[in-house]
Design a protein around this motif. Sequence first.
Motif, PDB file in Angstrom:
ATOM      1  N   GLU A 163       0.849  -1.336  -0.034  1.00 36.62           N
ATOM      2  CA  GLU A 163      -0.020  -0.047   0.029  1.00 36.62           C
ATOM      3  C   GLU A 163       1.156   1.094  -0.118  1.00 36.62           C
ATOM      4  O   GLU A 163       0.605   2.284  -0.700  1.00 36.62           O
ATOM      5  CB  GLU A 163      -0.638  -0.046   1.402  1.00 36.62           C
ATOM      6  CG  GLU A 163      -2.068  -1.068   1.236  1.00 36.62           C
ATOM      7  CD  GLU A 163      -2.656  -1.414   2.554  1.00 36.62           C
ATOM      8  OE1 GLU A 163      -2.450  -0.508   3.635  1.00 36.62           O
ATOM      9  OE2 GLU A 163      -3.495  -2.049   2.754  1.00 36.62           O
ATOM     10  N   ASP A 164       1.960   1.385   0.659  1.00 37.89           N
ATOM     11  CA  ASP A 164       2.559   2.293   0.889  1.00 37.89           C
ATOM     12  C   ASP A 164       4.263   1.976   0.991  1.00 37.89           C
ATOM     13  O   ASP A 164       5.044   2.230   2.131  1.00 37.89           O
ATOM     14  CB  ASP A 164       2.356   3.131   2.127  1.00 37.89           C
ATOM     15  CG  ASP A 164       3.087   4.538   2.335  1.00 37.89           C
ATOM     16  OD1 ASP A 164       3.829   5.088   1.271  1.00 37.89           O
ATOM     17  OD2 ASP A 164       3.063   4.957   3.489  1.00 37.89           O
ATOM     18  N   PRO A 165       5.156   1.554  -0.108  1.00 36.68           N
ATOM     19  CA  PRO A 165       6.251   1.261  -0.215  1.00 36.68           C
ATOM     20  C   PRO A 165       7.125   2.346   0.408  1.00 36.68           C
ATOM     21  O   PRO A 165       8.214   2.268   1.084  1.00 36.68           O
ATOM     22  CB  PRO A 165       6.745   0.913  -1.526  1.00 36.68           C
ATOM     23  CG  PRO A 165       5.669   1.307  -2.445  1.00 36.68           C
ATOM     24  CD  PRO A 165       4.342   1.497  -1.496  1.00 36.68           C
ATOM     25  N   GLU A 166       6.956   3.637   0.058  1.00 35.97           N
ATOM     26  CA  GLU A 166       7.922   4.829   0.419  1.00 35.97           C
ATOM     27  C   GLU A 166       7.560   5.080   2.065  1.00 35.97           C
ATOM     28  O   GLU A 166       8.816   5.184   2.799  1.00 35.97           O
ATOM     29  CB  GLU A 166       7.167   5.945  -0.361  1.00 35.97           C
ATOM     30  CG  GLU A 166       8.048   7.342  -0.074  1.00 35.97           C
ATOM     31  CD  GLU A 166       9.192   7.517  -1.104  1.00 35.97           C
ATOM     32  OE1 GLU A 166      10.085   8.251  -0.718  1.00 35.97           O
ATOM     33  OE2 GLU A 166       9.166   6.725  -2.031  1.00 35.97           O
ATOM     34  N   GLY A 167       6.415   4.906   2.487  1.00 38.72           N
ATOM     35  CA  GLY A 167       6.248   5.282   3.963  1.00 38.72           C
ATOM     36  C   GLY A 167       6.850   3.923   4.879  1.00 38.72           C
ATOM     37  O   GLY A 167       7.587   4.443   5.861  1.00 38.72           O
TER      38      GLY A 167
END
Length: 213
Positions: A163-167
């Motif tokens: 869902e949120d690889p960056e975060g």
Amino acid sequence: MLKVLAAPGPVSYPIIASSMKNRVDISFGKEGNLDVILDSTVSLVKRGLKMNYVTIRGLMVVVPEIGSRIGVWRKGSAADVLTKALIFTKQLNASIIYVDDAEKIVSMLNSGEIDSAVVSSAVGKGKTFEELLGIPGSCGAVINKGEDEFLRLYNEGIELIREDPEGTSEFIMSKLPIKQKKEFIIGTMVNSDLEIRKVDNYKEFEELVKRFL
């Protein structure tokens, strides 16, 4: 609370991500015996531990093709063991060139010092050892206690990463005991196959790894 002993690499990323929303006791290292042990499949065989699940596939790849001078990071590493097994199994006329700095492998490939390299999936696409050798996977889990809880936590961690690889990569980077680049964490998670798979009989893989330890 589930107690997890994890090697501080990609195998630990989903369980770390899961700790963003759940209480889980994570210790980093390769010595000890807690509820769950996470490590590379090669290391689990080396440690004499019975693997219950494969957690990541396609973590290491050979690029661009199998050549005659194969660059490998660190003698004795999982990459080294699997490359030796590949040369033996496929009866290749190839030699291994050891590199101390993993980042140097790509520049050696570009300069022609080596014509093939074993790299992380974070670096790029290539032939995986699952494809080349039929190994069960790159990383695995040993379950001593709390199987259902582990499956729930690890799967939730995988979903959070998707869902949120960056975060999640920033959170993972902040929790790891050794410095790892954010780009490496993201690249590994995006380009590898994160999925828990039950594994029962892996005797052939076990014997192959022991032969080249």
